[in-house]
Design a protein around this motif. Structure first.
Motif, PDB file in Angstrom:
ATOM      1  N   TYR A  74       4.025   0.891  14.311  1.00  0.00           N
ATOM      2  CA  TYR A  74       2.980   0.227  15.093  1.00  0.00           C
ATOM      3  C   TYR A  74       1.681   0.832  15.119  1.00  0.00           C
ATOM      4  O   TYR A  74       0.712   0.179  15.095  1.00  0.00           O
ATOM      5  CB  TYR A  74       3.705   0.212  16.484  1.00  0.00           C
ATOM      6  N   ILE A 100      14.630   6.124  12.644  1.00  0.00           N
ATOM      7  CA  ILE A 100      14.099   4.870  12.336  1.00  0.00           C
ATOM      8  C   ILE A 100      13.489   4.303  13.515  1.00  0.00           C
ATOM      9  O   ILE A 100      12.182   3.878  13.168  1.00  0.00           O
ATOM     10  CB  ILE A 100      15.426   3.847  11.944  1.00  0.00           C
ATOM     11  N   THR A 101      13.895   4.797  14.668  1.00  0.00           N
ATOM     12  CA  THR A 101      13.011   4.359  16.007  1.00  0.00           C
ATOM     13  C   THR A 101      11.693   5.219  15.880  1.00  0.00           C
ATOM     14  O   THR A 101      10.598   4.496  16.167  1.00  0.00           O
ATOM     15  CB  THR A 101      13.491   4.829  17.204  1.00  0.00           C
ATOM     16  N   PHE A 125       9.405   3.329  13.318  1.00  0.00           N
ATOM     17  CA  PHE A 125       9.048   2.107  14.141  1.00  0.00           C
ATOM     18  C   PHE A 125       7.647   2.213  14.939  1.00  0.00           C
ATOM     19  O   PHE A 125       6.805   1.596  14.671  1.00  0.00           O
ATOM     20  CB  PHE A 125      10.099   1.368  14.690  1.00  0.00           C
ATOM     21  N   LEU A 126       7.556   3.586  15.374  1.00  0.00           N
ATOM     22  CA  LEU A 126       6.503   3.614  16.127  1.00  0.00           C
ATOM     23  C   LEU A 126       5.391   3.950  15.320  1.00  0.00           C
ATOM     24  O   LEU A 126       4.185   3.544  15.381  1.00  0.00           O
ATOM     25  CB  LEU A 126       6.673   5.161  17.084  1.00  0.00           C
ATOM     26  N   LYS A 167       2.461   1.772   3.420  1.00  0.00           N
ATOM     27  CA  LYS A 167       3.564   0.739   3.663  1.00  0.00           C
ATOM     28  C   LYS A 167       4.891   1.033   2.771  1.00  0.00           C
ATOM     29  O   LYS A 167       5.924   0.828   3.430  1.00  0.00           O
ATOM     30  CB  LYS A 167       3.043  -0.705   3.352  1.00  0.00           C
ATOM     31  N   TYR A 173       8.330   1.550   4.658  1.00  0.00           N
ATOM     32  CA  TYR A 173       9.596   0.922   4.472  1.00  0.00           C
ATOM     33  C   TYR A 173      10.756   1.719   3.732  1.00  0.00           C
ATOM     34  O   TYR A 173      12.152   1.414   3.892  1.00  0.00           O
ATOM     35  CB  TYR A 173       9.251  -0.378   3.872  1.00  0.00           C
ATOM     36  N   ILE A 191      12.437   3.717   6.463  1.00  0.00           N
ATOM     37  CA  ILE A 191      13.519   2.580   6.994  1.00  0.00           C
ATOM     38  C   ILE A 191      14.634   2.670   6.262  1.00  0.00           C
ATOM     39  O   ILE A 191      15.839   2.346   6.908  1.00  0.00           O
ATOM     40  CB  ILE A 191      12.662   1.512   7.771  1.00  0.00           C
ATOM     41  N   THR A 205       1.030  -1.095  -0.085  1.00  0.00           N
ATOM     42  CA  THR A 205      -0.028  -0.021  -0.063  1.00  0.00           C
ATOM     43  C   THR A 205       0.988   1.267   0.119  1.00  0.00           C
ATOM     44  O   THR A 205       1.906   1.143   0.355  1.00  0.00           O
ATOM     45  CB  THR A 205      -0.938  -0.139   1.257  1.00  0.00           C
ATOM     46  N   ASN A 213      -0.400  -0.222  11.898  1.00  0.00           N
ATOM     47  CA  ASN A 213      -0.031  -1.511  11.704  1.00  0.00           C
ATOM     48  C   ASN A 213       0.666  -1.921  10.484  1.00  0.00           C
ATOM     49  O   ASN A 213       0.533  -2.582   9.722  1.00  0.00           O
ATOM     50  CB  ASN A 213      -1.615  -1.990  11.204  1.00  0.00           C
ATOM     51  N   TRP A 214       1.839  -1.402  10.689  1.00  0.00           N
ATOM     52  CA  TRP A 214       3.050  -1.389   9.676  1.00  0.00           C
ATOM     53  C   TRP A 214       2.281  -1.294   8.053  1.00  0.00           C
ATOM     54  O   TRP A 214       2.565  -2.029   7.039  1.00  0.00           O
ATOM     55  CB  TRP A 214       3.944  -2.742   9.861  1.00  0.00           C
ATOM     56  N   GLY A 215       1.383  -0.416   7.781  1.00  0.00           N
ATOM     57  CA  GLY A 215       1.144  -0.034   6.565  1.00  0.00           C
ATOM     58  C   GLY A 215       0.091  -1.107   5.996  1.00  0.00           C
ATOM     59  O   GLY A 215      -0.425  -0.939   4.924  1.00  0.00           O
ATOM     60  N   SER A 216      -0.338  -2.096   6.710  1.00  0.00           N
ATOM     61  CA  SER A 216      -1.182  -3.097   6.192  1.00  0.00           C
ATOM     62  C   SER A 216      -2.806  -2.782   6.417  1.00  0.00           C
ATOM     63  O   SER A 216      -2.929  -1.664   7.164  1.00  0.00           O
ATOM     64  CB  SER A 216      -1.038  -4.587   6.805  1.00  0.00           C
ATOM     65  N   ARG A 217      -3.551  -3.397   5.570  1.00  0.00           N
ATOM     66  CA  ARG A 217      -4.929  -3.038   5.746  1.00  0.00           C
ATOM     67  C   ARG A 217      -5.959  -3.610   6.464  1.00  0.00           C
ATOM     68  O   ARG A 217      -7.037  -3.349   6.704  1.00  0.00           O
ATOM     69  CB  ARG A 217      -5.621  -3.349   4.455  1.00  0.00           C
ATOM     70  N   SER A 218      -4.997  -4.516   7.553  1.00  0.00           N
ATOM     71  CA  SER A 218      -5.915  -5.029   8.543  1.00  0.00           C
ATOM     72  C   SER A 218      -6.229  -4.579   9.707  1.00  0.00           C
ATOM     73  O   SER A 218      -6.584  -5.038  10.806  1.00  0.00           O
ATOM     74  CB  SER A 218      -5.240  -6.673   8.879  1.00  0.00           C
TER      75      SER A 218
END
Lengths: 511, 67
Positions: free
Chosen positions: B59, B51-52, B55-56, B5, B9, B12, B2, B62-67
């Motif tokens: 979280y 980067i830290t 990472f937040l 996401k 990435y 990062i 997505t 949801n790491w760019g996911s659609r769920s």
């Protein structure tokens, strides 16, 4: 002196009590003893992963490296981030497969996916052979710190014996649950110890700003790569980053901390938490560099922090910080002994000696394995000398090789068992050759582990592309599991419009 | 990927490139001191914090996911 002995006694007894109390929730099954019934909660997971991953290597080795070799250890900030990212990206998939197929060890997952008994044995052997030297340096570092903190009253051999006696008592009774809860204490103590040691010691020269200014005037080579000895340039910067993170992540003790997790959600947060924890290395920078100004020329650099604490800090404070250092060693050693015991019990005893062993029998074998491997590590600590970071990196280079077949198993349906076996053997042979034969040491300045990973990956990819798998049933079973993982956590990657799953359900056991 | 996401990435990856690729050697100097520390240290702490922070964000989203 009495206060210091009391601090050490408390350091030994309090975790033992916590471990014994937490053990009351244990049940005598292999799954509870080794992975807490896959029900470990968020606080315990964070502290046990962080405290297991941060060892004597981090507490003593970081100061020693800043002291002797300049800023190369600064790459630890990045390797902590890489470790966290792998824990999310690889760890969550390993957890999912472990929960579905009831895995307990690295060999379970790799042996099942590649459908190969030979690979199962190779993986178990690598995990065992390369974990024991790393276990030895925890004992060496931890016992030395206890000896110094007691003012020499507790000798090294006795400190090492006490060290393991305490661990064996609570791990024997409570398994990984007891380890996780003692790691909460150890973890909090070690992060406090690293930060406060740096703050306190650097205040002896006027604080961080004054420290850097004085260092630039007296030893500017300590502030840039390749450091004062000229040996720690970019190749070693990159080597440490890659090998430390990947090698520690692939250690069997971290595999258990992937399998044990209760909720997939926790993996999403761990990269951030582990990244924040890396800030504790600022304490090591300050401690190591203050040593350059105040105590130049210490023969064994691993001793620079204890020497400065005993000289410049009140004895009780010094003992408390040194106990924090021993925490770093103890929290790694307890997990490694437990992980080695898991491999011996599940991958060797249950698989090849007594396939029908009862749960009580398996737990009993696991407990006696703890004693056996503690004894081996104890003898090695008394007889095998060496610098903590040097031994540590060599051991990590070996376990790091497991990342190649692991990533293959969780992402690539073409990954072939022969490719995994020959890739691992080539990688490990490369590490051993470059570690023990001076003529082959560190080509172009890169560590043996980097070359091992390169060779391992090349062999793995080429052979997988050349060979065809014929065990379609196994390949399809894993492809289906991967699709289910995507349906649950990454539905945007699927094209069949399936609804997300609601839970991970155990399926066919690998055992 | 997505778009979210992809951005996450990419950020990062950029951070790791700045910290661990040979580009880090461009920051390999003590002068100028920034915030009281040599430039190499500032550079590492800067990208570590980037980067830290990502990472937040990962979280939170949801790491760019659609769920």
């Amino acid at each position: 002196m009495t206060a210091s002995i009391l601090i050490i006694a408390a350091f030994m007894i309090i975790p033992m009590i916590v471990g014994l109390v937490s053990a009351k929730q244990s049940v005598a099954t292999s799954e509870d003893f080794f992975v807490q019934g896959r029900g470990m909660g968020s606080v315990a997971v964070f502290f046990t992963v962080a405290a297991t991953w941060w060892s004597a290597f981090a507490f003593l080795g970081s100061n020693a490296t800043f002291y002797t070799n300049g800023p190369v250890y600064l790459t630890a900030l990045a390797w902590n981030l890489l470790f966290g990212l792998m824990y999310y990206w690889v760890g969550k998939r390993v957890w999912f497969l472990g929960k579905r197929f009831n895995y307990l060890t690295p060999s379970d997952l790799l042996g099942d996916f590649y459908n190969s008994e030979a690979l199962r044995i190779v993986v178990a052997a690598i995990a065992l052979v390369f974990t024991i030297p790393y276990l030895q340096i925890q004992l060496t570092g931890g016992a030395y710190l206890i000896e110094v903190a007691s003012g020499g009253v507790i000798k090294f051999w006795l400190a090492a014996l006490l060290f393991y006696f305490v661990i064996i008592v609570y791990v024997w009774v409570g398994g990984i649950r007891a380890i996780a809860w003692t790691d909460v204490i150890y973890g909090a103590l070690l992060f406090f110890g690293m930060m406060y040691a740096g703050y306190y010691i650097s205040s002896q020269v006027g604080g961080p700003g004054a420290l850097f200014a004085q260092l630039q005037a007296s030893s500017p080579a300590h502030l840039t790569l390749p450091g004062p000895n000229g040996s720690m340039g970019y190749p070693m910067w990159f080597s440490l980053f890659l090998i430390t993170a990947v090698g520690a992540f692939m250690g069997p003790q971290i595999w258990l901390r992937m399998y044990s997790v209760k909720s997939g959600r926790l993996f999403n947060l761990m990269p951030f938490l582990l990244g924040v924890a890396a800030f504790a290395y600022v304490g090591s920078i300050l401690s190591g560099y203050t040593g350059v100004l105040l105590e130049p020329g210490v023969a064994n650099p691993d001793q620079i922090l204890p020497i400065m604490l005993m000289k410049y800090a009140p004895f009780v404070l010094a003992s408390l910080i040194l106990a924090a250092g021993a925490s770093a060693a103890m929290s790694t050693a307890n997990s490694q002994i437990h992980a080695v015991s898991t491999i011996v019990t599940m991958d060797i005893y249950q698989r090849y000696i007594d396939r029908n062993a009862s749960q009580a029998r398996i737990v009993s074998v696991g407990r006696w394995s703890l004693v056996l491997f503690s004894l081996i590590a104890y003898v090695m600590a008394l007889t095998v000398p060496g610098v903590l970071v040097t031994i540590g990196i060599a051991a990590l280079a070996g376990t790091a090789q497991l990342i190649v077949p692991t990533v293959g198993a969780i992402t690539w349906r073409r990954a072939h068992p022969m490719a995994a076996i020959w890739g691992l053997l080539a990688g490990v042979a490369c590490v051993l050759l470059m570690t023990f034969v001076p003529a082959f040491r560190a080509p172009l300045g890169y560590h043996a582990g980097v070359w091992g990973l390169l060779l391992n990956s090349a062999v793995f990819v080429v052979l997988s592309l050349c060979l065809q798998r014929h065990d379609r049933q196994v390949v399809e079973r894993f492809a289906e599991a991967r699709d289910d993982y995507d349906a649950e956590y990454h539905p945007e990657t699927l094209d069949d419009g399936r609804a997300p799953l609601t839970e991970v359900t155990p399926a066919t056991s690998a055992r | 990927f997505t778009p979210l996401k992809l951005a996450l990435y990419a950020g990062i990856l950029l951070g790791f490139v700045m910290l661990e690729s040979p580009l880090v050697m461009l920051a390999n100097m003590a002068d100028p001191f920034v915030l009281g520390m040599p430039f190499l240290f500032f550079w590492n702490l800067l990208w570590w914090s980037v980067i830290t922070l990502l990472f937040l964000v990962g979280y939170w989203c949801n790491w760019g996911s659609r769920s």
